[in-house]
Enzyme design. Structure first.
Site, short mmCIF file in Angstrom:
data_model
loop_
_atom_site.label_atom_id
_atom_site.label_comp_id
_atom_site.label_asym_id
_atom_site.label_seq_id
_atom_site.Cartn_x
_atom_site.Cartn_y
_atom_site.Cartn_z
N ASP A 15 0.82 -1.22 0.00
CA ASP A 15 0.00 0.00 0.00
C ASP A 15 0.86 1.27 0.00
OD1 ASP A 15 -2.20 -1.68 0.09
OD2 ASP A 15 -2.36 -1.58 2.28
N ASP A 60 -0.54 -4.22 -3.90
CA ASP A 60 -1.52 -3.14 -4.09
C ASP A 60 -0.85 -1.78 -3.88
OD1 ASP A 60 -3.30 -5.27 -4.28
OD2 ASP A 60 -3.98 -5.08 -2.21
#
Length: 303
Positions: free
Chosen positions: A131, A152
């Site tokens: 992230d 991600d």
């Protein structure tokens, strides 16, 4: 507003500027200001967790080159709280900075959160593992940036154009570059990667859909062999343009992947996608020093 002239504020850890800390310089900008502020950060490693508040628009934060102007912190936890650098204000510009979260591989560790509208980043390095970049909400532009992570590492629901950016995956097998969060067909959001390149150390997916209507476009992008043949991960939910390089071979792509026609791709391939022609501003060419009426807490300078 005169876009050619900015109030210059200098940050220097050695004490030769107006402030020693970046956050102090941001805090000194008046709330709801209507002038451009250019905060020039001298080379150094700034160990700070920084927030640009929503009531402080029109700030530019600039180093001279990203390799020697480093903003670093180490934190994990909720994605909205762990960020090293958080932008809540509109009309923010970041230039030639390294923004990193050094927490490591054990959890969510956001380096940069961008939740303000009309934000632009030029020549920045954005580094973490999971992230890395919370591209949360608003219209954003990233130019010639280097973005690194494993899981991600570009995610959120902004409408963003990444132009000539270098994405580097640290994933060794099942990490995704993107997790876009568009939940409705009516939302004009999504990520476009235009004219950049993808490299990595192992294997990675181009993205997986965090939202039901997740939208990610890669166009004219060099994809190294780090990209797995199927390309995309459906996040175990089956309901959910021309690129080149060994990772761009689409012969084994998942069946629900869609190659855009020129007509379909056209809206995503210019700054019109983010309305950028109306708000992207050039760097100021003239500077003036702050006065007591346009900078807060002047008596605290260099404290």
């Amino acid at each position: 507003m005169d876009m050619s002239t900015a109030i210059l504020v200098r940050v220097d850890q050695a004490g030769n500027g107006d402030f020693k800390r970046i956050q102090d310089a941001i805090d000194a900008v008046p709330s709801n200001n209507s002038q451009l502020y250019f905060i020039w950060v001298k080379p150094g490693t700034y160990r700070e967790k920084i927030v640009v508040p929503a009531d402080k628009p029109f700030i530019t934060l600039s180093g001279t080159q990203a390799s020697d102007t480093i903003i670093t912190w180490s934190d994990s936890g909720e994605i909205f709280d762990s960020a090293t650098f958080t932008v809540l204000a509109s009309d923010f510009v970041g230039r030639y900075l390294t923004i990193q979260n050094t927490f490591g591989t054990a959890g969510k560790a956001v380096a940069l959160r961008v939740s303000g509208d009309r934000a632009a980043f030029y020549g920045c390095r954005i580094l973490s593992y999971q992230d890395t970049l919370l591209d949360d909400a608003g219209k954003h532009y990233y130019s010639n940036c280097y973005i690194e992570g494993a899981t991600d590492f570009i995610f959120g629901n902004a409408a963003s154009l990444y132009e000539r950016c270098h994405l580097h995956s640290l994933s060794t097998g099942n990490g995704s570059i993107t997790a876009q969060h568009r939940d409705s067909e009516s939302e004009n959001t999504g990520f476009t990667f235009l004219g950049g390149k993808i490299t990595g150390v192992g294997a990675a997916f181009l993205g997986r859909p965090w939202g039901t209507y997740s939208r990610v476009v890669y166009a004219f992008t060099y994809m190294s062999s780090v990209i797995v043949p199927q390309g995309w991960d459906d996040w175990q939910d089956p309901t959910k343009h021309r690129c080149y390089g060994p990772g761009a071979d689409t012969s084994k792509r998942v069946q629900w992947s869609h190659r855009l026609s020129q007509e379909e791709a056209a809206p995503f391939l210019t700054k019109d996608m983010i309305g950028g022609r109306g708000w992207l501003r050039p760097a100021p060419t003239k500077f003036k020093r702050p006065s007591p009426t346009n900078i807060a807490s002047v008596t605290d300078i260099n404290n």
